[in-house]
Design an enzyme around this catalytic site. Structure first.
Site, PDB file in Angstrom:
ATOM      1  N   CYS A  27      -3.425  20.199   8.961  1.00 37.96           N
ATOM      2  CA  CYS A  27      -4.176  19.815  10.151  1.00 37.96           C
ATOM      3  C   CYS A  27      -5.325  20.773  10.562  1.00 37.96           C
ATOM      4  O   CYS A  27      -5.195  21.941  10.210  1.00 37.96           O
ATOM      5  CB  CYS A  27      -3.052  19.946  11.466  1.00 37.96           C
ATOM      6  SG  CYS A  27      -1.825  18.387  11.511  1.00 37.96           S
ATOM      7  N   HIS A 138      -4.560  12.963   2.641  1.00 36.92           N
ATOM      8  CA  HIS A 138      -5.378  13.960   1.364  1.00 36.92           C
ATOM      9  C   HIS A 138      -5.263  13.371   0.007  1.00 36.92           C
ATOM     10  O   HIS A 138      -4.326  12.685  -0.250  1.00 36.92           O
ATOM     11  CB  HIS A 138      -5.005  15.272   2.019  1.00 36.92           C
ATOM     12  CG  HIS A 138      -3.492  15.456   1.269  1.00 36.92           C
ATOM     13  ND1 HIS A 138      -2.371  15.122   1.888  1.00 36.92           N
ATOM     14  CD2 HIS A 138      -2.956  16.149   0.092  1.00 36.92           C
ATOM     15  CE1 HIS A 138      -1.263  15.459   1.180  1.00 36.92           C
ATOM     16  NE2 HIS A 138      -1.574  16.323  -0.062  1.00 36.92           N
ATOM     17  N   HIS A 271     -13.950   3.531 -13.037  1.00 41.16           N
ATOM     18  CA  HIS A 271     -12.685   2.864 -12.531  1.00 41.16           C
ATOM     19  C   HIS A 271     -11.668   3.550 -11.919  1.00 41.16           C
ATOM     20  O   HIS A 271     -11.781   4.847 -12.157  1.00 41.16           O
ATOM     21  CB  HIS A 271     -12.170   2.090 -13.857  1.00 41.16           C
ATOM     22  CG  HIS A 271     -11.504   2.810 -14.759  1.00 41.16           C
ATOM     23  ND1 HIS A 271     -12.231   3.259 -15.793  1.00 41.16           N
ATOM     24  CD2 HIS A 271     -10.283   3.207 -15.229  1.00 41.16           C
ATOM     25  CE1 HIS A 271     -11.676   4.181 -16.464  1.00 41.16           C
ATOM     26  NE2 HIS A 271     -10.476   4.118 -16.469  1.00 41.16           N
ATOM     27  N   LYS A 286      10.735   0.767  -8.958  1.00 40.91           N
ATOM     28  CA  LYS A 286      10.820   0.733 -10.415  1.00 40.91           C
ATOM     29  C   LYS A 286      11.226   1.988 -10.958  1.00 40.91           C
ATOM     30  O   LYS A 286      10.636   3.232 -10.737  1.00 40.91           O
ATOM     31  CB  LYS A 286       9.354   0.420 -10.957  1.00 40.91           C
ATOM     32  CG  LYS A 286       9.213   0.375 -12.302  1.00 40.91           C
ATOM     33  CD  LYS A 286       9.881  -0.846 -13.065  1.00 40.91           C
ATOM     34  CE  LYS A 286       9.300  -0.788 -14.586  1.00 40.91           C
ATOM     35  NZ  LYS A 286       9.887  -1.932 -15.308  1.00 40.91           N
ATOM     36  N   PHE A 287      11.977   1.784 -12.108  1.00 36.94           N
ATOM     37  CA  PHE A 287      12.545   3.092 -12.811  1.00 36.94           C
ATOM     38  C   PHE A 287      12.066   3.099 -14.051  1.00 36.94           C
ATOM     39  O   PHE A 287      12.378   2.029 -14.865  1.00 36.94           O
ATOM     40  CB  PHE A 287      14.064   3.337 -12.800  1.00 36.94           C
ATOM     41  CG  PHE A 287      14.679   3.603 -11.363  1.00 36.94           C
ATOM     42  CD1 PHE A 287      14.789   5.132 -11.082  1.00 36.94           C
ATOM     43  CD2 PHE A 287      15.031   2.682 -10.638  1.00 36.94           C
ATOM     44  CE1 PHE A 287      15.291   5.327  -9.848  1.00 36.94           C
ATOM     45  CE2 PHE A 287      15.284   3.079  -9.188  1.00 36.94           C
ATOM     46  CZ  PHE A 287      15.489   4.483  -8.873  1.00 36.94           C
ATOM     47  N   TYR A 291      15.291   2.393 -22.497  1.00 36.40           N
ATOM     48  CA  TYR A 291      14.270   1.631 -23.345  1.00 36.40           C
ATOM     49  C   TYR A 291      12.836   1.839 -23.028  1.00 36.40           C
ATOM     50  O   TYR A 291      11.937   2.024 -24.037  1.00 36.40           O
ATOM     51  CB  TYR A 291      14.633   0.012 -23.229  1.00 36.40           C
ATOM     52  CG  TYR A 291      13.744  -0.641 -24.179  1.00 36.40           C
ATOM     53  CD1 TYR A 291      14.476  -0.835 -25.371  1.00 36.40           C
ATOM     54  CD2 TYR A 291      12.489  -1.218 -23.852  1.00 36.40           C
ATOM     55  CE1 TYR A 291      13.848  -1.534 -26.460  1.00 36.40           C
ATOM     56  CE2 TYR A 291      11.842  -1.918 -25.065  1.00 36.40           C
ATOM     57  CZ  TYR A 291      12.448  -1.871 -26.317  1.00 36.40           C
ATOM     58  OH  TYR A 291      11.913  -3.003 -27.076  1.00 36.40           O
ATOM     59  N   GLU A 292      12.296   1.881 -21.750  1.00 36.18           N
ATOM     60  CA  GLU A 292      11.061   2.191 -21.342  1.00 36.18           C
ATOM     61  C   GLU A 292      10.542   3.444 -21.773  1.00 36.18           C
ATOM     62  O   GLU A 292       9.296   3.740 -22.127  1.00 36.18           O
ATOM     63  CB  GLU A 292      10.883   1.717 -19.917  1.00 36.18           C
ATOM     64  CG  GLU A 292      11.124   0.207 -19.579  1.00 36.18           C
ATOM     65  CD  GLU A 292      11.020  -0.107 -18.197  1.00 36.18           C
ATOM     66  OE1 GLU A 292       9.945  -0.917 -17.915  1.00 36.18           O
ATOM     67  OE2 GLU A 292      11.508   0.544 -17.251  1.00 36.18           O
TER      68      GLU A 292
END
Length: 330
Positions: A27, A138, A271, A286-287, A291-292
């Protein structure tokens, strides 16, 4: 998306943030951890990060290293930029001319830091869910003496496409998305915001200028005005999706700077990426696990479905509507 959810539920985002907090180090007029006192700023405010990850005098590790353990000095500077003196506003709730001042300051930082450093990364982590410890509006700006991994990959892919096709990859992509319209969220004569074809986060978006632009510094006054407008329109839709101050990580990618300013960079297109974590509601995210992490990302909903959900939301912020309704009720 239809699977029953019995997993982690996040705490709802803090909605009632005080406009000024004497204990908030961002602040105006307050003292930060370093002992430095903020100016009594009325617009944007930039200062050196009190806990920088990059420093201009980082030691050189030397060249006597095993081939499997290579290190180089990562030098640079880290800055913090406050968007507004009030803690209870975010970019979609700011006035258009206030957002233009943010964009102008971004361009100024790219100009100043980019005169020396090859890469200037502007990024905003918004919301506690994305690791932001302070609700005051910020962002951060890190300038480095090297090209980080993501920009380096982007540079290579855009360069290869340009060499094969004679046109910037993202300029052609923008034109095709504008023609198809199925993944477009918001657009104007100067800008296009889409859920990209390759999106892995549920409501991920990509913000693109319609003409060939290398860096933020190359935007005209008109393009900065229209950028402020489309950012507010996009971020208002984010907030309206689950009626919450939408968390995300975002950042700008443009042509490298520093020594690269004298090089041919026509393959680049400016972009911005927006990566929000929310999936089903304000409290279910979303986790990226299992697998991801180890094989490949999977989509919980298609980019077309996500774009349609965002596109169909009202452009008036839900907090503004609530205030109007309360006023009418009284």
């Amino acid at each position: 998306m239809k699977r029953p959810w019995a997993g982690q539920v996040e705490k709802p985002a803090q909605e009632h943030v005080p406009r000024y907090d004497a204990d908030n180090p961002l602040c105006p007029g307050n003292t930060r951890a370093s002992g430095q006192v903020n100016s009594d700023y009325a617009s944007t405010f930039v200062f050196d990060n009190d806990f920088p990850a990059l420093q201009p005098d980082a030691p050189d590790p030397g060249s006597d290293q095993h081939p499997l353990f290579q290190s180089k000095a990562a030098r640079g500077v880290c800055k913090v930029m406050c968007f507004h003196p009030w803690s209870d506003v975010t970019l979609p709730l700011m006035k258009k001319h206030e957002v233009v001042k943010v964009i102008d300051k971004w361009a100024e930082l790219v100009q100043d830091l980019g005169a020396v450093y090859p890469w200037v990364q502007i990024f905003e982590n918004k919301g506690a869910m994305m690791g932001c410890s302070n609700p005051h509006p910020h962002c951060q700006v890190w300038a480095s003496n090297f090209l980080p991994n993501e920009p380096a990959l982007s540079d290579r892919c855009q360069r290869e496409f340009y060499q094969r096709h004679g046109e910037p990859l993202l300029l052609q992509y923008c034109r095709e998305e504008g023609r198809k319209q199925v993944r477009v969220v918001v657009e104007s004569s100067d800008w296009l915001a889409v859920v990209p074809y390759w999106a892995t986060w549920p409501f991920q978006t990509l913000l693109l200028p319609r003409r060939h632009v290398l860096r933020l510094t190359d935007l005209t006054a008109q393009e900065r005005e229209s950028l402020a407008d489309i950012m507010r329109r996009l971020l208002t839709r984010y907030d309206n999706l689950f009626q919450v101050s939408f968390p995300y990580s975002m950042g700008w990618h443009g042509a490298p700077t520093g020594p690269h300013l004298q090089e041919e960079q026509s393959h680049w297109q400016l972009h911005a990426h927006y990566y929000p974590p929310l999936l089903r509601s304000a409290t279910v995210k979303k986790f990226m696990v299992g697998y991801e992490l180890l094989a490949q990302e999977q989509r919980d909903l298609t980019p077309e479905q996500a774009a349609e959900k965002l596109r169909n939301l009202p452009e008036e912020h839900h907090r503004s509507r609530a205030a109007e309704e309360q006023g009418q009720g009284e």
